[in-house]
Write a protein that holds these residues in place. Structure first.
Motif, PDB file in Angstrom:
ATOM      1  N   MET A 273     -84.932  56.986  23.897  1.00  0.00           N
ATOM      2  CA  MET A 273     -86.007  56.262  23.227  1.00  0.00           C
ATOM      3  C   MET A 273     -85.800  56.318  21.714  1.00  0.00           C
ATOM      4  SD  MET A 273     -90.155  56.954  23.387  1.00  0.00           S
ATOM      5  CE  MET A 273     -90.192  56.866  25.183  1.00  0.00           C
ATOM      6  N   ASN A 274     -85.980  55.192  21.038  1.00  0.00           N
ATOM      7  CA  ASN A 274     -85.868  55.176  19.591  1.00  0.00           C
ATOM      8  C   ASN A 274     -86.888  56.125  18.970  1.00  0.00           C
ATOM      9  OD1 ASN A 274     -83.781  53.355  19.591  1.00  0.00           O
ATOM     10  ND2 ASN A 274     -85.057  51.586  19.116  1.00  0.00           N
ATOM     11  N   LYS A 275     -86.518  56.724  17.834  1.00  0.00           N
ATOM     12  CA  LYS A 275     -87.332  57.782  17.246  1.00  0.00           C
ATOM     13  C   LYS A 275     -88.702  57.293  16.778  1.00  0.00           C
ATOM     14  CE  LYS A 275     -84.454  61.147  17.857  1.00  0.00           C
ATOM     15  NZ  LYS A 275     -84.781  62.319  18.692  1.00  0.00           N
ATOM     16  N   LEU A 276     -88.785  56.075  16.248  1.00  0.00           N
ATOM     17  CA  LEU A 276     -90.086  55.583  15.802  1.00  0.00           C
ATOM     18  C   LEU A 276     -91.002  55.305  16.984  1.00  0.00           C
ATOM     19  CD1 LEU A 276     -89.106  53.213  12.860  1.00  0.00           C
ATOM     20  CD2 LEU A 276     -89.897  55.578  12.762  1.00  0.00           C
ATOM     21  N   LEU A 277     -90.449  54.754  18.048  1.00  0.00           N
ATOM     22  CA  LEU A 277     -91.241  54.528  19.253  1.00  0.00           C
ATOM     23  C   LEU A 277     -91.697  55.855  19.844  1.00  0.00           C
ATOM     24  CD1 LEU A 277     -92.413  52.573  21.301  1.00  0.00           C
ATOM     25  CD2 LEU A 277     -90.228  52.623  22.522  1.00  0.00           C
ATOM     26  N   GLU A 278     -90.804  56.831  19.837  1.00  0.00           N
ATOM     27  CA  GLU A 278     -91.167  58.166  20.327  1.00  0.00           C
ATOM     28  C   GLU A 278     -92.281  58.759  19.467  1.00  0.00           C
ATOM     29  OE1 GLU A 278     -89.046  62.502  21.238  1.00  0.00           O
ATOM     30  OE2 GLU A 278     -87.814  60.795  20.581  1.00  0.00           O
ATOM     31  N   THR A 279     -92.212  58.530  18.162  1.00  0.00           N
ATOM     32  CA  THR A 279     -93.256  59.012  17.255  1.00  0.00           C
ATOM     33  C   THR A 279     -94.611  58.445  17.635  1.00  0.00           C
ATOM     34  OG1 THR A 279     -91.702  59.257  15.397  1.00  0.00           O
ATOM     35  CG2 THR A 279     -94.033  59.034  14.857  1.00  0.00           C
ATOM     36  N   THR A 280     -94.673  57.124  17.828  1.00  0.00           N
ATOM     37  CA  THR A 280     -95.955  56.482  18.121  1.00  0.00           C
ATOM     38  C   THR A 280     -96.432  56.776  19.536  1.00  0.00           C
ATOM     39  OG1 THR A 280     -94.842  54.412  18.748  1.00  0.00           O
ATOM     40  CG2 THR A 280     -95.539  54.646  16.460  1.00  0.00           C
ATOM     41  N   LYS A 281     -95.508  57.022  20.464  1.00  0.00           N
ATOM     42  CA  LYS A 281     -95.908  57.360  21.832  1.00  0.00           C
ATOM     43  C   LYS A 281     -96.529  58.754  21.878  1.00  0.00           C
ATOM     44  CE  LYS A 281     -94.452  53.802  24.354  1.00  0.00           C
ATOM     45  NZ  LYS A 281     -95.375  52.986  25.191  1.00  0.00           N
ATOM     46  N   GLN A 282     -95.885  59.696  21.189  1.00  0.00           N
ATOM     47  CA  GLN A 282     -96.396  61.070  21.212  1.00  0.00           C
ATOM     48  C   GLN A 282     -97.618  61.238  20.320  1.00  0.00           C
ATOM     49  OE1 GLN A 282     -93.845  64.481  20.928  1.00  0.00           O
ATOM     50  NE2 GLN A 282     -92.039  63.373  21.647  1.00  0.00           N
ATOM     51  N   TYR A 283     -97.643  60.502  19.202  1.00  0.00           N
ATOM     52  CA  TYR A 283     -98.713  60.669  18.215  1.00  0.00           C
ATOM     53  C   TYR A 283     -99.255  59.291  17.812  1.00  0.00           C
ATOM     54  CZ  TYR A 283     -96.473  65.226  18.037  1.00  0.00           C
ATOM     55  OH  TYR A 283     -95.930  66.443  18.375  1.00  0.00           O
ATOM     56  N   PRO A 284    -100.061  58.679  18.663  1.00  0.00           N
ATOM     57  CA  PRO A 284    -100.544  57.321  18.395  1.00  0.00           C
ATOM     58  C   PRO A 284    -101.391  57.209  17.136  1.00  0.00           C
ATOM     59  CG  PRO A 284    -101.660  58.284  20.307  1.00  0.00           C
ATOM     60  CD  PRO A 284    -100.529  59.179  19.972  1.00  0.00           C
ATOM     61  N   MET A 285    -101.910  58.324  16.626  1.00  0.00           N
ATOM     62  CA  MET A 285    -102.681  58.271  15.378  1.00  0.00           C
ATOM     63  C   MET A 285    -101.766  58.055  14.169  1.00  0.00           C
ATOM     64  SD  MET A 285    -101.683  61.416  16.274  1.00  0.00           S
ATOM     65  CE  MET A 285    -102.982  62.061  17.320  1.00  0.00           C
TER      66      MET A 285
ATOM     67  N   TYR B 169     -83.870  55.752  10.834  1.00  0.00           N
ATOM     68  CA  TYR B 169     -84.700  56.729  11.534  1.00  0.00           C
ATOM     69  C   TYR B 169     -84.507  56.638  13.041  1.00  0.00           C
ATOM     70  CZ  TYR B 169     -87.237  57.348   7.097  1.00  0.00           C
ATOM     71  OH  TYR B 169     -87.587  57.623   5.794  1.00  0.00           O
ATOM     72  N   ASN B 170     -84.392  55.418  13.556  1.00  0.00           N
ATOM     73  CA  ASN B 170     -84.284  55.242  15.004  1.00  0.00           C
ATOM     74  C   ASN B 170     -82.995  55.809  15.572  1.00  0.00           C
ATOM     75  OD1 ASN B 170     -86.687  54.164  15.899  1.00  0.00           O
ATOM     76  ND2 ASN B 170     -86.124  52.058  15.442  1.00  0.00           N
ATOM     77  N   THR B 171     -81.958  55.881  14.770  1.00  0.00           N
ATOM     78  CA  THR B 171     -80.664  56.394  15.259  1.00  0.00           C
ATOM     79  C   THR B 171     -80.409  57.823  14.797  1.00  0.00           C
ATOM     80  OG1 THR B 171     -79.550  55.379  13.353  1.00  0.00           O
ATOM     81  CG2 THR B 171     -79.638  54.096  15.393  1.00  0.00           C
ATOM     82  N   SER B 172     -81.433  58.461  14.250  1.00  0.00           N
ATOM     83  CA  SER B 172     -81.271  59.836  13.765  1.00  0.00           C
ATOM     84  C   SER B 172     -81.431  60.824  14.918  1.00  0.00           C
ATOM     85  CB  SER B 172     -82.307  60.128  12.680  1.00  0.00           C
ATOM     86  OG  SER B 172     -83.621  60.153  13.229  1.00  0.00           O
ATOM     87  N   PHE B 173     -81.195  62.091  14.618  1.00  0.00           N
ATOM     88  CA  PHE B 173     -81.237  63.132  15.649  1.00  0.00           C
ATOM     89  C   PHE B 173     -82.379  64.121  15.421  1.00  0.00           C
ATOM     90  CE2 PHE B 173     -76.869  61.605  15.467  1.00  0.00           C
ATOM     91  CZ  PHE B 173     -76.607  61.357  16.803  1.00  0.00           C
ATOM     92  N   TYR B 174     -83.377  63.719  14.646  1.00  0.00           N
ATOM     93  CA  TYR B 174     -84.500  64.613  14.389  1.00  0.00           C
ATOM     94  C   TYR B 174     -85.379  64.754  15.634  1.00  0.00           C
ATOM     95  CZ  TYR B 174     -83.295  64.272   9.459  1.00  0.00           C
ATOM     96  OH  TYR B 174     -82.627  64.335   8.258  1.00  0.00           O
ATOM     97  N   THR B 175     -85.897  65.960  15.827  1.00  0.00           N
ATOM     98  CA  THR B 175     -86.835  66.215  16.911  1.00  0.00           C
ATOM     99  C   THR B 175     -88.220  65.718  16.498  1.00  0.00           C
ATOM    100  OG1 THR B 175     -85.604  68.167  17.619  1.00  0.00           O
ATOM    101  CG2 THR B 175     -87.912  67.990  18.341  1.00  0.00           C
ATOM    102  N   ILE B 176     -88.871  65.009  17.403  1.00  0.00           N
ATOM    103  CA  ILE B 176     -90.202  64.479  17.106  1.00  0.00           C
ATOM    104  C   ILE B 176     -91.245  65.530  17.444  1.00  0.00           C
ATOM    105  CG2 ILE B 176     -91.853  62.635  17.565  1.00  0.00           C
ATOM    106  CD1 ILE B 176     -89.233  61.802  16.135  1.00  0.00           C
ATOM    107  N   SER B 177     -91.893  66.053  16.402  1.00  0.00           N
ATOM    108  CA  SER B 177     -92.966  67.031  16.582  1.00  0.00           C
ATOM    109  C   SER B 177     -93.935  66.884  15.426  1.00  0.00           C
ATOM    110  CB  SER B 177     -92.402  68.456  16.628  1.00  0.00           C
ATOM    111  OG  SER B 177     -91.753  68.765  15.399  1.00  0.00           O
ATOM    112  N   SER B 178     -95.133  67.411  15.589  1.00  0.00           N
ATOM    113  CA  SER B 178     -96.150  67.287  14.559  1.00  0.00           C
ATOM    114  C   SER B 178     -95.782  68.146  13.348  1.00  0.00           C
ATOM    115  CB  SER B 178     -97.516  67.721  15.099  1.00  0.00           C
ATOM    116  OG  SER B 178     -98.503  67.595  14.101  1.00  0.00           O
ATOM    117  N   THR B 179     -95.686  67.489  12.199  1.00  0.00           N
ATOM    118  CA  THR B 179     -95.282  68.174  10.968  1.00  0.00           C
ATOM    119  C   THR B 179     -96.298  68.006   9.841  1.00  0.00           C
ATOM    120  OG1 THR B 179     -94.066  66.187  10.319  1.00  0.00           O
ATOM    121  CG2 THR B 179     -92.812  67.908  11.460  1.00  0.00           C
ATOM    122  N   ILE B 180     -97.340  67.225  10.054  1.00  0.00           N
ATOM    123  CA  ILE B 180     -98.240  66.862   8.969  1.00  0.00           C
ATOM    124  C   ILE B 180     -98.855  68.091   8.301  1.00  0.00           C
ATOM    125  CG2 ILE B 180    -100.201  66.563  10.528  1.00  0.00           C
ATOM    126  CD1 ILE B 180     -99.463  64.540   7.311  1.00  0.00           C
ATOM    127  N   ASP B 181     -99.103  69.142   9.060  1.00  0.00           N
ATOM    128  CA  ASP B 181     -99.738  70.336   8.495  1.00  0.00           C
ATOM    129  C   ASP B 181     -98.740  71.376   8.013  1.00  0.00           C
ATOM    130  OD1 ASP B 181    -102.366  69.392   8.919  1.00  0.00           O
ATOM    131  OD2 ASP B 181    -102.281  70.017  11.021  1.00  0.00           O
TER     132      ASP B 181
END
Length: 351
Positions: free
Chosen positions: A1-13, A278-290
């Motif tokens: 899954m592309n990273k931006l799509l994964e971002t919005t799927k896991q964290y829709p806010m 971003y979509n082709t990067s290897f970063y792990t999608i997790s909450s980082t805002i805080d």
């Protein structure tokens, strides 16, 4: 899954917007969870340059149909046309979310940044272009005053040319006043979606420039975190005060401008080229805002006077907004870009 799509799927806010009105780029963004888009004269100019064969006949047609129109009027007709065309891609989202998403931003004439009434008048005109409009204006002292009035009139604002926590607070307070005026008069606010931009990458750009001009030596990596620190501080305040405005991050320069805001109730307006990276990067999608900025980095940044003007809630007074270095650099680019758009139109008129 592309990273931006994964971002919005896991964290829709955490919303993704396309930083362009190119339909091709917007479709890609929507496929990857995008729910908004933006325009301004510089963006429109860049889209026209890249897609000129697609728009050339439209330019000529508008000129022929309006024989007394100035190049400025034709330029704004094209801005509206490109925005209106892109807005159709977002209508399903707009309808599905009852106006909370699926909007496209139009920017008022940059030349009006010192005049509240001119910004409000132009905002009303631009807002009538499409139902799913959002209206941008620079966060000058007059701009903040205009945001209250625009909000009161039912316009969802997008405060731009903003780089500092003090600007973000002033915008949010202005929106609160506008919303409360509507509520007091029994006017609806349920479909409104105000946002306030912090141009994180342009904070970094300005501090790098300032350090170079002053001969200040600081590790390059530290300056890549300046905009992130400003946004995170503004975000903390927004959450504490429960403002009804959402922060928006713009001006992408590095991975942190995306991956340090994941999980927040925040908008990320990302240029197409950065979406691809971003979509082709290897970063792990997790909450980082805080996650806080590294203490060592923040302490060194706080040794810079221009960083503190951006980072501290009381860093600038409203009268100082339009004199901050990043504001001046950006306004000059916007004004010059608008001139270049008019020059492009002129080539089809003066023949």
């Amino acid at each position: 899954m592309n990273k931006l799509l994964e971002t919005t799927k896991q964290y829709p806010m955490t919303e993704i917007w396309n930083d362009s009105c190119s339909v091709q780029e917007l479709k890609y963004c929507i496929e990857n969870g995008g729910v908004g888009a933006t325009t301004n004269p510089v963006i429109v100019l860049n889209v026209l340059k890249k897609e000129l064969p697609q728009w050339e006949n439209q330019i000529k047609s508008i000129i022929n149909e309006n024989p007394q129109a100035t190049e400025d009027e034709i330029a704004w007709d094209m801005i509206k046309l490109l925005g209106k065309t892109a807005s159709k891609e977002l209508y399903p989202i707009f309808n599905q979310t009852q106006g909370k998403q699926g909007r496209i931003s139009f920017q008022t004439n940059a030349k009006f940044y010192r005049n509240k009434d001119l910004m409000v008048h132009h905002a009303i005109e631009l807002a009538s272009t499409v139902e799913n409009s959002q209206i941008k204006a620079p966060t000058s002292k007059a701009g903040v005053e205009a945001f209250e009035e625009m909000t009161y009139r039912g316009i969802s604002i997008n405060a731009t040319v903003s780089f500092t926590v003090s600007q973000a607070i002033a915008v949010a307070e202005a929106v609160e006043r506008g919303l409360n005026r509507r509520i007091k008069e029994g006017l609806p606010i349920d479909k409104m979606n105000p946002v306030c931009t912090i141009m994180a990458g342009r904070v970094d750009d300005y501090l790098k420039k300032d350090c170079k001009e002053k001969g200040l030596l600081i590790e390059p990596e530290i300056l890549e975190w300046a905009g992130v620190a400003v946004v995170k501080n503004a975000y903390r305040i927004y959450q504490e005060k429960a403002y009804r405005t959402t922060l928006l991050v713009a001006a992408y320069r590095n991975p942190y401008h995306w991956n340090q805001f994941i999980g927040g109730k925040i908008v990320l307006t990302i240029p197409y080229d950065w979406q691809l990276k971003y979509n082709t990067s290897f970063y792990t999608i997790s909450s980082t805002i805080d996650n806080p900025v590294c203490d060592e980095y923040l302490q060194k940044l706080q040794q810079l006077e221009e960083f503190n003007k951006a980072y501290l809630p009381e860093g600038l007074l409203p009268a100082e907004f339009e004199h901050y270095g990043a504001f001046l650099d950006t306004m000059n680019q916007f004004l010059n870009g608008y001139d270049d758009l008019c020059k492009l139109i002129r080539k089809y008129m003066v023949i």
